[in-house]
Design a protein around this motif. Sequence first.
Motif, PDB file in Angstrom:
ATOM      1  N   VAL A 221       8.564  -1.229   9.364  1.00 27.69           N
ATOM      2  CA  VAL A 221       7.445  -1.245   9.679  1.00 27.69           C
ATOM      3  C   VAL A 221       6.449  -2.743   9.286  1.00 27.69           C
ATOM      4  O   VAL A 221       5.788  -3.148  10.443  1.00 27.69           O
ATOM      5  CB  VAL A 221       6.264   0.045   9.595  1.00 27.69           C
ATOM      6  N   VAL A 222       6.324  -2.214   7.987  1.00 29.61           N
ATOM      7  CA  VAL A 222       6.051  -3.535   7.296  1.00 29.61           C
ATOM      8  C   VAL A 222       5.685  -4.592   7.504  1.00 29.61           C
ATOM      9  O   VAL A 222       5.469  -5.935   7.991  1.00 29.61           O
ATOM     10  CB  VAL A 222       5.764  -3.848   5.770  1.00 29.61           C
ATOM     11  N   LEU A 223       7.408  -4.968   8.068  1.00 26.16           N
ATOM     12  CA  LEU A 223       8.000  -6.147   8.658  1.00 26.16           C
ATOM     13  C   LEU A 223       8.338  -6.798   9.296  1.00 26.16           C
ATOM     14  O   LEU A 223       7.353  -7.935  10.159  1.00 26.16           O
ATOM     15  CB  LEU A 223       9.768  -6.902   8.175  1.00 26.16           C
ATOM     16  N   GLU A 224       7.930  -5.567  10.590  1.00 25.80           N
ATOM     17  CA  GLU A 224       7.041  -6.217  12.226  1.00 25.80           C
ATOM     18  C   GLU A 224       5.888  -6.107  12.212  1.00 25.80           C
ATOM     19  O   GLU A 224       6.055  -6.823  12.633  1.00 25.80           O
ATOM     20  CB  GLU A 224       7.689  -4.345  12.333  1.00 25.80           C
ATOM     21  N   SER A 225       5.068  -5.537  11.291  1.00 27.47           N
ATOM     22  CA  SER A 225       2.816  -5.930  11.583  1.00 27.47           C
ATOM     23  C   SER A 225       3.451  -7.746  10.894  1.00 27.47           C
ATOM     24  O   SER A 225       2.380  -8.262  11.433  1.00 27.47           O
ATOM     25  CB  SER A 225       2.993  -4.891  10.086  1.00 27.47           C
ATOM     26  N   GLY A 226       3.915  -8.050  10.356  1.00 27.27           N
ATOM     27  CA  GLY A 226       4.182 -10.236  10.464  1.00 27.27           C
ATOM     28  C   GLY A 226       4.252  -9.783   9.089  1.00 27.27           C
ATOM     29  O   GLY A 226       3.948 -11.300   8.523  1.00 27.27           O
ATOM     30  N   VAL A 227       3.913  -9.058   8.285  1.00 32.49           N
ATOM     31  CA  VAL A 227       4.092  -9.444   6.416  1.00 32.49           C
ATOM     32  C   VAL A 227       5.769  -9.887   6.145  1.00 32.49           C
ATOM     33  O   VAL A 227       6.571  -9.131   6.731  1.00 32.49           O
ATOM     34  CB  VAL A 227       4.142  -8.317   5.482  1.00 32.49           C
ATOM     35  N   LYS A 228       5.618 -11.403   5.905  1.00 33.52           N
ATOM     36  CA  LYS A 228       7.209 -11.732   5.134  1.00 33.52           C
ATOM     37  C   LYS A 228       7.674 -10.611   4.095  1.00 33.52           C
ATOM     38  O   LYS A 228       6.942 -10.570   2.970  1.00 33.52           O
ATOM     39  CB  LYS A 228       7.409 -12.904   5.289  1.00 33.52           C
ATOM     40  N   ALA A 229       8.566 -11.201   3.742  1.00 35.41           N
ATOM     41  CA  ALA A 229      10.087 -10.098   3.007  1.00 35.41           C
ATOM     42  C   ALA A 229       9.778 -11.058   1.261  1.00 35.41           C
ATOM     43  O   ALA A 229       9.614 -10.423   0.526  1.00 35.41           O
ATOM     44  CB  ALA A 229      11.401 -10.013   3.249  1.00 35.41           C
ATOM     45  N   GLU A 230       9.524 -12.039   1.846  1.00 33.91           N
ATOM     46  CA  GLU A 230       9.120 -13.107   0.158  1.00 33.91           C
ATOM     47  C   GLU A 230       7.830 -12.776  -0.419  1.00 33.91           C
ATOM     48  O   GLU A 230       7.732 -13.390  -1.643  1.00 33.91           O
ATOM     49  CB  GLU A 230       9.497 -15.177   0.549  1.00 33.91           C
ATOM     50  N   ASP A 231       7.059 -12.257   0.667  1.00 30.38           N
ATOM     51  CA  ASP A 231       5.317 -12.111   0.315  1.00 30.38           C
ATOM     52  C   ASP A 231       5.657 -10.686  -0.571  1.00 30.38           C
ATOM     53  O   ASP A 231       3.568 -10.316  -0.483  1.00 30.38           O
ATOM     54  CB  ASP A 231       4.065 -12.259   0.952  1.00 30.38           C
ATOM     55  N   LEU A 232       6.827 -10.275  -1.003  1.00 30.18           N
ATOM     56  CA  LEU A 232       6.132  -8.330  -1.293  1.00 30.18           C
ATOM     57  C   LEU A 232       7.280  -8.535  -2.462  1.00 30.18           C
ATOM     58  O   LEU A 232       8.398  -8.671  -2.660  1.00 30.18           O
ATOM     59  CB  LEU A 232       6.983  -7.200  -0.576  1.00 30.18           C
ATOM     60  N   ASN A 233       6.691  -7.277  -3.321  1.00 32.91           N
ATOM     61  CA  ASN A 233       7.445  -6.712  -4.204  1.00 32.91           C
ATOM     62  C   ASN A 233       8.102  -5.987  -3.823  1.00 32.91           C
ATOM     63  O   ASN A 233       7.075  -4.797  -3.254  1.00 32.91           O
ATOM     64  CB  ASN A 233       6.885  -7.045  -5.320  1.00 32.91           C
ATOM     65  N   VAL A 234       9.626  -5.661  -4.560  1.00 31.78           N
ATOM     66  CA  VAL A 234       9.930  -4.109  -4.094  1.00 31.78           C
ATOM     67  C   VAL A 234      10.429  -2.713  -5.117  1.00 31.78           C
ATOM     68  O   VAL A 234      11.232  -4.059  -5.602  1.00 31.78           O
ATOM     69  CB  VAL A 234      11.189  -4.235  -2.721  1.00 31.78           C
ATOM     70  N   ILE A 235      10.559  -2.139  -5.369  1.00 32.64           N
ATOM     71  CA  ILE A 235      11.329  -1.062  -6.467  1.00 32.64           C
ATOM     72  C   ILE A 235      11.854  -0.423  -5.933  1.00 32.64           C
ATOM     73  O   ILE A 235      11.737   0.433  -5.593  1.00 32.64           O
ATOM     74  CB  ILE A 235       9.751  -1.262  -7.483  1.00 32.64           C
ATOM     75  N   ASP A 236      13.337  -0.907  -6.145  1.00 31.15           N
ATOM     76  CA  ASP A 236      14.335  -0.065  -5.677  1.00 31.15           C
ATOM     77  C   ASP A 236      14.478   1.194  -6.993  1.00 31.15           C
ATOM     78  O   ASP A 236      14.541   1.061  -8.104  1.00 31.15           O
ATOM     79  CB  ASP A 236      15.385  -0.760  -5.380  1.00 31.15           C
ATOM     80  N   MET A 237      14.164   2.744  -5.972  1.00 31.12           N
ATOM     81  CA  MET A 237      14.472   4.075  -6.995  1.00 31.12           C
ATOM     82  C   MET A 237      15.994   3.601  -7.590  1.00 31.12           C
ATOM     83  O   MET A 237      16.110   3.874  -8.779  1.00 31.12           O
ATOM     84  CB  MET A 237      14.441   5.510  -6.267  1.00 31.12           C
ATOM     85  N   ASN A 238      16.678   2.847  -7.149  1.00 27.93           N
ATOM     86  CA  ASN A 238      18.464   2.831  -7.015  1.00 27.93           C
ATOM     87  C   ASN A 238      18.726   1.937  -8.364  1.00 27.93           C
ATOM     88  O   ASN A 238      19.498   2.425  -9.072  1.00 27.93           O
ATOM     89  CB  ASN A 238      19.150   2.355  -6.160  1.00 27.93           C
ATOM     90  N   ASP A 239      17.594   0.963  -7.976  1.00 25.37           N
ATOM     91  CA  ASP A 239      17.826   0.314  -9.451  1.00 25.37           C
ATOM     92  C   ASP A 239      17.137   0.697 -10.597  1.00 25.37           C
ATOM     93  O   ASP A 239      17.585  -0.140 -12.000  1.00 25.37           O
ATOM     94  CB  ASP A 239      17.406  -1.234  -8.887  1.00 25.37           C
ATOM     95  N   GLU A 240      16.021   1.259 -10.028  1.00 27.35           N
ATOM     96  CA  GLU A 240      15.783   2.070 -12.103  1.00 27.35           C
ATOM     97  C   GLU A 240      15.861   3.538 -12.507  1.00 27.35           C
ATOM     98  O   GLU A 240      15.610   3.634 -13.705  1.00 27.35           O
ATOM     99  CB  GLU A 240      13.830   1.964 -11.256  1.00 27.35           C
ATOM    100  N   GLY A 241      17.107   3.657 -11.853  1.00 28.47           N
ATOM    101  CA  GLY A 241      18.305   4.471 -12.104  1.00 28.47           C
ATOM    102  C   GLY A 241      17.157   5.998 -12.381  1.00 28.47           C
ATOM    103  O   GLY A 241      17.659   6.842 -13.260  1.00 28.47           O
ATOM    104  N   VAL A 242      16.181   6.334 -10.621  1.00 25.43           N
ATOM    105  CA  VAL A 242      15.978   7.357 -11.254  1.00 25.43           C
ATOM    106  C   VAL A 242      16.344   7.529  -9.953  1.00 25.43           C
ATOM    107  O   VAL A 242      15.610   8.449  -9.336  1.00 25.43           O
ATOM    108  CB  VAL A 242      14.282   7.305 -11.368  1.00 25.43           C
TER     109      VAL A 242
END
Length: 364
Positions: A221-242
Amino acid sequence: MSVKNRKFRGMLLMAVMALVLSMLAGCGGNNSSSGSEPSASAGNSAAPEASMAPAADPVTVKLQLKWVPQAQFAGYYVALSKGYYKDEGLDVQILPGGPDIVPEQQVAGGSADIGVDWVASLLTSQEQEMPLVQIAQIYQKSGLVLVSKKSANINSPADLKGKRVGNWMGGNEFELLALFDKYKIDSNKDVKFTKQGFTMDQFLGGELDAASAMTYNEYQVVLESGVKAEDLNVIDMNDEGVAMLEDNLFANKEWLEANKETAAKFVRASLKGWKDAIADPAAAVDIVMGQAEAGSTTKEHQLKMMEEVAKLIQPEGFDISKLGYTDEAAFKQTADIAFKFGVIKKEANLSEAYTNEIMDMASK
C-alpha cells in the motif's frame, strides 16, 4: 381375430404378468439385501427411492479468519469455490475477521469451529486456559516488518526509542514486543506504542514514525501510494531473530475430540486449495475478488499480495508436500521467543500446544 392369435396374445399376457410378479417379489420388503437396485419396470415409482440409502447431510464447519477477505486467505476461498470442501462432505462457512475480532475467542466460545491466527496469539490464549490446539501450520515465515521513512532516521531497532510506533494490536503486537525487549525498549516509556488503523494513512500522513506492515499488504500500500522503496527503511522480524510463526489453523479441543475426521477433511481440502492458489495466483485472486467488499481493494493489489503470500507459505527450499505439518523446531523457536520476551509467562507445553495427528489423517 383368429383363435390362434387370441391364444398367442393370452400366452404373452400371462408371461408378462408372471415376469412382473417375479420382479415385484424380488425387490419387496427385503432391505437387508445389498448390491441389487430395484427395476424401474416394476411399476412402483416409490420402490427405487425407498431402497436407496439417503444422502448424508453435509457437515457444517465454521472457519474464523483473522482479517477481512483478501489473498492472505486465498487457499480457503479457492477450496470453497472449487468444491473441495463439498467433495469432502463439508458445508464450510468462512467468517471474515476484523480489528475487533479475536479468532481464539470465537473458537473457544463456540462461535466458530476452526480459526486462523498467528502462533504467538494462540500461545497467549492457551496460557489463559482457552481449550485450543493447533492442527496445521500454513505460513512458514513471518511477513511482519516495521516500515519508516528515511527522514525519521530509524536505521536500526535501537533508533525506535522516542518514536511513535504503530501496530494493530489484538494479538498482532507480540513480535514487536519481543523486538522491544531485545533492544531494552520499554513499550510503555521509551516509545509511544500506538494502535494503528486499518489503512496506512497514519504513516503516510506523518502521525507515525514507524508503522507495522505485512510484506504482502500494507508495505505494498505504501509503495502504491507513490513512496519509493529507496526512501524507506525496513526492519524485518526474520532478520532480527524475533520472527514468529504466523497464519495457522487451530480448533477447540472439545470439538476436535468429537470431530477429528471432519477436521482432517477440512485440512485436506484447504491444503488442496492453497496449492492451487500458489500454482495459479491470478485465478486465486479472481476468486478472492468475488468475496472482497466492493471498492475495498484492487485486483492488482491482491495479485501482488498473493505473490508475496506464496513466498511465506512456500519459501525457497521448502518441500510443499510438508505444507500443513507443524515443525517442532520452528514451533519451539516461536514459543521460546514468546517466553524469552515476555509474550507468555510460562514456557509452552509443546505436547499440548499443537498436534500433527489431524495432518496425518488428512494425508491418507
